[in-house]
Scaffold this motif. Structure first.
Motif, PDB file in Angstrom:
ATOM      1  N   ASP A 218       8.767  20.254 -18.946  1.00  0.00           N
ATOM      2  CA  ASP A 218       8.803  21.579 -18.111  1.00  0.00           C
ATOM      3  C   ASP A 218       9.966  21.473 -17.003  1.00  0.00           C
ATOM      4  O   ASP A 218      10.553  22.304 -16.745  1.00  0.00           O
ATOM      5  N   SER A 219      10.032  20.264 -16.485  1.00  0.00           N
ATOM      6  CA  SER A 219      11.205  19.878 -15.387  1.00  0.00           C
ATOM      7  C   SER A 219      12.230  20.181 -15.866  1.00  0.00           C
ATOM      8  O   SER A 219      13.064  20.800 -15.219  1.00  0.00           O
ATOM      9  N   VAL A 220      12.647  19.307 -17.096  1.00  0.00           N
ATOM     10  CA  VAL A 220      14.192  19.654 -17.588  1.00  0.00           C
ATOM     11  C   VAL A 220      14.315  20.923 -18.089  1.00  0.00           C
ATOM     12  O   VAL A 220      15.418  21.565 -17.858  1.00  0.00           O
ATOM     13  N   ARG A 221      13.426  21.817 -18.707  1.00  0.00           N
ATOM     14  CA  ARG A 221      13.586  23.132 -19.055  1.00  0.00           C
ATOM     15  C   ARG A 221      13.945  24.026 -17.746  1.00  0.00           C
ATOM     16  O   ARG A 221      15.005  24.693 -17.804  1.00  0.00           O
ATOM     17  N   ALA A 222      13.164  23.598 -16.802  1.00  0.00           N
ATOM     18  CA  ALA A 222      13.573  24.489 -15.511  1.00  0.00           C
ATOM     19  C   ALA A 222      15.142  24.100 -14.898  1.00  0.00           C
ATOM     20  O   ALA A 222      15.792  25.055 -14.561  1.00  0.00           O
ATOM     21  N   ILE A 223      15.277  22.816 -15.030  1.00  0.00           N
ATOM     22  CA  ILE A 223      16.612  22.431 -14.527  1.00  0.00           C
ATOM     23  C   ILE A 223      17.787  23.311 -15.478  1.00  0.00           C
ATOM     24  O   ILE A 223      18.858  23.764 -14.850  1.00  0.00           O
ATOM     25  N   TRP A 224      17.588  23.052 -16.736  1.00  0.00           N
ATOM     26  CA  TRP A 224      18.387  23.770 -17.881  1.00  0.00           C
ATOM     27  C   TRP A 224      18.643  25.147 -17.554  1.00  0.00           C
ATOM     28  O   TRP A 224      19.757  25.919 -17.519  1.00  0.00           O
ATOM     29  N   CYS A 225      17.257  25.953 -17.240  1.00  0.00           N
ATOM     30  CA  CYS A 225      17.392  27.463 -17.069  1.00  0.00           C
ATOM     31  C   CYS A 225      18.252  27.787 -15.877  1.00  0.00           C
ATOM     32  O   CYS A 225      18.871  28.633 -15.841  1.00  0.00           O
ATOM     33  N   ARG A 226      18.026  26.987 -14.801  1.00  0.00           N
ATOM     34  CA  ARG A 226      18.881  27.219 -13.569  1.00  0.00           C
ATOM     35  C   ARG A 226      20.250  27.148 -13.895  1.00  0.00           C
ATOM     36  O   ARG A 226      21.097  27.716 -13.137  1.00  0.00           O
ATOM     37  N   GLU A 227      20.571  25.912 -14.039  1.00  0.00           N
ATOM     38  CA  GLU A 227      21.988  25.601 -14.285  1.00  0.00           C
ATOM     39  C   GLU A 227      22.734  26.567 -15.558  1.00  0.00           C
ATOM     40  O   GLU A 227      23.892  26.714 -15.397  1.00  0.00           O
ATOM     41  N   LEU A 228      22.220  26.779 -16.508  1.00  0.00           N
ATOM     42  CA  LEU A 228      22.771  27.568 -17.626  1.00  0.00           C
ATOM     43  C   LEU A 228      22.281  29.219 -16.995  1.00  0.00           C
ATOM     44  O   LEU A 228      22.725  30.091 -18.157  1.00  0.00           O
ATOM     45  N   GLN A 229      21.629  29.449 -16.236  1.00  0.00           N
ATOM     46  CA  GLN A 229      21.618  30.962 -15.601  1.00  0.00           C
ATOM     47  C   GLN A 229      20.715  31.439 -16.849  1.00  0.00           C
ATOM     48  O   GLN A 229      21.235  32.620 -17.046  1.00  0.00           O
ATOM     49  N   ARG A 230      19.730  31.060 -17.166  1.00  0.00           N
ATOM     50  CA  ARG A 230      18.923  31.954 -18.467  1.00  0.00           C
ATOM     51  C   ARG A 230      17.527  31.732 -17.885  1.00  0.00           C
ATOM     52  O   ARG A 230      17.092  30.792 -17.235  1.00  0.00           O
ATOM     53  N   ASP A 231      16.872  32.651 -18.126  1.00  0.00           N
ATOM     54  CA  ASP A 231      15.263  33.032 -17.920  1.00  0.00           C
ATOM     55  C   ASP A 231      14.467  32.296 -18.670  1.00  0.00           C
ATOM     56  O   ASP A 231      13.407  31.582 -18.380  1.00  0.00           O
ATOM     57  N   GLU A 232      15.037  32.034 -19.864  1.00  0.00           N
ATOM     58  CA  GLU A 232      14.097  31.225 -20.950  1.00  0.00           C
ATOM     59  C   GLU A 232      14.825  30.367 -21.827  1.00  0.00           C
ATOM     60  O   GLU A 232      16.081  30.931 -22.304  1.00  0.00           O
ATOM     61  N   ILE A 233      14.417  29.018 -22.012  1.00  0.00           N
ATOM     62  CA  ILE A 233      15.135  28.436 -23.017  1.00  0.00           C
ATOM     63  C   ILE A 233      13.889  27.761 -23.826  1.00  0.00           C
ATOM     64  O   ILE A 233      13.109  27.184 -23.047  1.00  0.00           O
ATOM     65  N   SER A 234      14.199  27.453 -24.985  1.00  0.00           N
ATOM     66  CA  SER A 234      12.882  26.835 -25.772  1.00  0.00           C
ATOM     67  C   SER A 234      13.356  25.345 -25.750  1.00  0.00           C
ATOM     68  O   SER A 234      14.547  25.001 -25.604  1.00  0.00           O
ATOM     69  N   VAL A 235      12.498  24.540 -25.991  1.00  0.00           N
ATOM     70  CA  VAL A 235      12.567  23.003 -26.367  1.00  0.00           C
ATOM     71  C   VAL A 235      13.629  22.792 -27.260  1.00  0.00           C
ATOM     72  O   VAL A 235      14.051  21.546 -27.086  1.00  0.00           O
ATOM     73  N   ASP A 236      13.785  23.555 -28.244  1.00  0.00           N
ATOM     74  CA  ASP A 236      14.705  23.174 -29.391  1.00  0.00           C
ATOM     75  C   ASP A 236      15.901  23.776 -29.031  1.00  0.00           C
ATOM     76  O   ASP A 236      16.838  23.625 -30.217  1.00  0.00           O
TER      77      ASP A 236
ATOM     78  N   SER B 277      20.951  16.878 -27.009  1.00  0.00           N
ATOM     79  CA  SER B 277      21.382  18.317 -26.574  1.00  0.00           C
ATOM     80  C   SER B 277      20.205  19.315 -26.790  1.00  0.00           C
ATOM     81  O   SER B 277      20.652  20.463 -26.391  1.00  0.00           O
ATOM     82  N   THR B 278      19.105  18.844 -26.579  1.00  0.00           N
ATOM     83  CA  THR B 278      18.066  19.798 -26.552  1.00  0.00           C
ATOM     84  C   THR B 278      16.927  19.293 -25.512  1.00  0.00           C
ATOM     85  O   THR B 278      16.847  18.029 -25.115  1.00  0.00           O
ATOM     86  N   VAL B 279      16.242  20.170 -24.824  1.00  0.00           N
ATOM     87  CA  VAL B 279      15.135  19.820 -23.991  1.00  0.00           C
ATOM     88  C   VAL B 279      14.512  18.932 -24.545  1.00  0.00           C
ATOM     89  O   VAL B 279      13.940  17.718 -23.748  1.00  0.00           O
ATOM     90  N   ALA B 280      14.082  19.099 -25.645  1.00  0.00           N
ATOM     91  CA  ALA B 280      12.878  18.067 -26.320  1.00  0.00           C
ATOM     92  C   ALA B 280      13.634  16.862 -26.542  1.00  0.00           C
ATOM     93  O   ALA B 280      12.798  15.573 -25.941  1.00  0.00           O
ATOM     94  N   SER B 281      14.641  16.656 -27.035  1.00  0.00           N
ATOM     95  CA  SER B 281      15.524  15.122 -27.072  1.00  0.00           C
ATOM     96  C   SER B 281      15.653  14.656 -25.848  1.00  0.00           C
ATOM     97  O   SER B 281      15.455  13.368 -25.556  1.00  0.00           O
ATOM     98  N   VAL B 282      16.151  15.523 -24.897  1.00  0.00           N
ATOM     99  CA  VAL B 282      16.558  14.571 -23.605  1.00  0.00           C
ATOM    100  C   VAL B 282      15.136  14.317 -23.043  1.00  0.00           C
ATOM    101  O   VAL B 282      15.067  13.092 -22.206  1.00  0.00           O
ATOM    102  N   SER B 283      14.397  14.962 -22.968  1.00  0.00           N
ATOM    103  CA  SER B 283      12.898  15.034 -22.237  1.00  0.00           C
ATOM    104  C   SER B 283      12.310  13.575 -23.074  1.00  0.00           C
ATOM    105  O   SER B 283      11.844  12.700 -22.255  1.00  0.00           O
ATOM    106  N   ALA B 284      12.352  13.248 -24.506  1.00  0.00           N
ATOM    107  CA  ALA B 284      12.209  12.176 -25.004  1.00  0.00           C
ATOM    108  C   ALA B 284      12.739  11.043 -24.731  1.00  0.00           C
ATOM    109  O   ALA B 284      12.162   9.901 -24.413  1.00  0.00           O
ATOM    110  N   TYR B 285      14.119  11.194 -24.284  1.00  0.00           N
ATOM    111  CA  TYR B 285      14.772  10.066 -23.916  1.00  0.00           C
ATOM    112  C   TYR B 285      14.448   9.519 -22.344  1.00  0.00           C
ATOM    113  O   TYR B 285      14.134   8.576 -22.244  1.00  0.00           O
ATOM    114  N   ILE B 286      14.355  10.751 -21.637  1.00  0.00           N
ATOM    115  CA  ILE B 286      13.858  10.182 -20.271  1.00  0.00           C
ATOM    116  C   ILE B 286      12.515   9.512 -20.179  1.00  0.00           C
ATOM    117  O   ILE B 286      12.190   8.492 -19.658  1.00  0.00           O
TER     118      ILE B 286
END
Length: 76
Positions: free
Chosen positions: A4-22, A59-68
């Motif tokens: 959830d935190s990674v997705r929020a960062i991605w949405c903000r930095e990519l200037q998108r309202d919604e991004i799926s984990v994949d 390069s996905t929210v899911a994979s970078v979250s798993a890495y973290i």
């Protein structure tokens, strides 16, 4: 939850309202400058350092979250 935190960062930095984990970072228009900002946000907001090579490999929210999560470091 890290994803959830990674997705929020991605949405903000990519200037998108919604991004799926994949969704793929590069398919969303991500490029190196944005990646550097996301890397800094991971450090500032999550307290983890994700090396640039891992940013490219995960390069996905899911994979970078798993890495973290695999780092085993406590996140803020």
């Amino acid at each position: 939850m890290i994803a959830d935190s990674v997705r929020a960062i991605w949405c903000r930095e990519l200037q998108r309202d919604e991004i799926s984990v994949d969704d793929d970072f590069f398919a969303l228009g991500g490029q190196s400058l944005i990646m550097v900002r996301i890397q800094g946000a991971f450090m500032d907001e999550l307290g983890v350092e994700v090396p640039m090579d891992q940013m490219f490999l995960n390069s996905t929210v899911a994979s970078v979250s798993a890495y973290i999560e695999s780092l085993g470091a406590p996140t803020r």
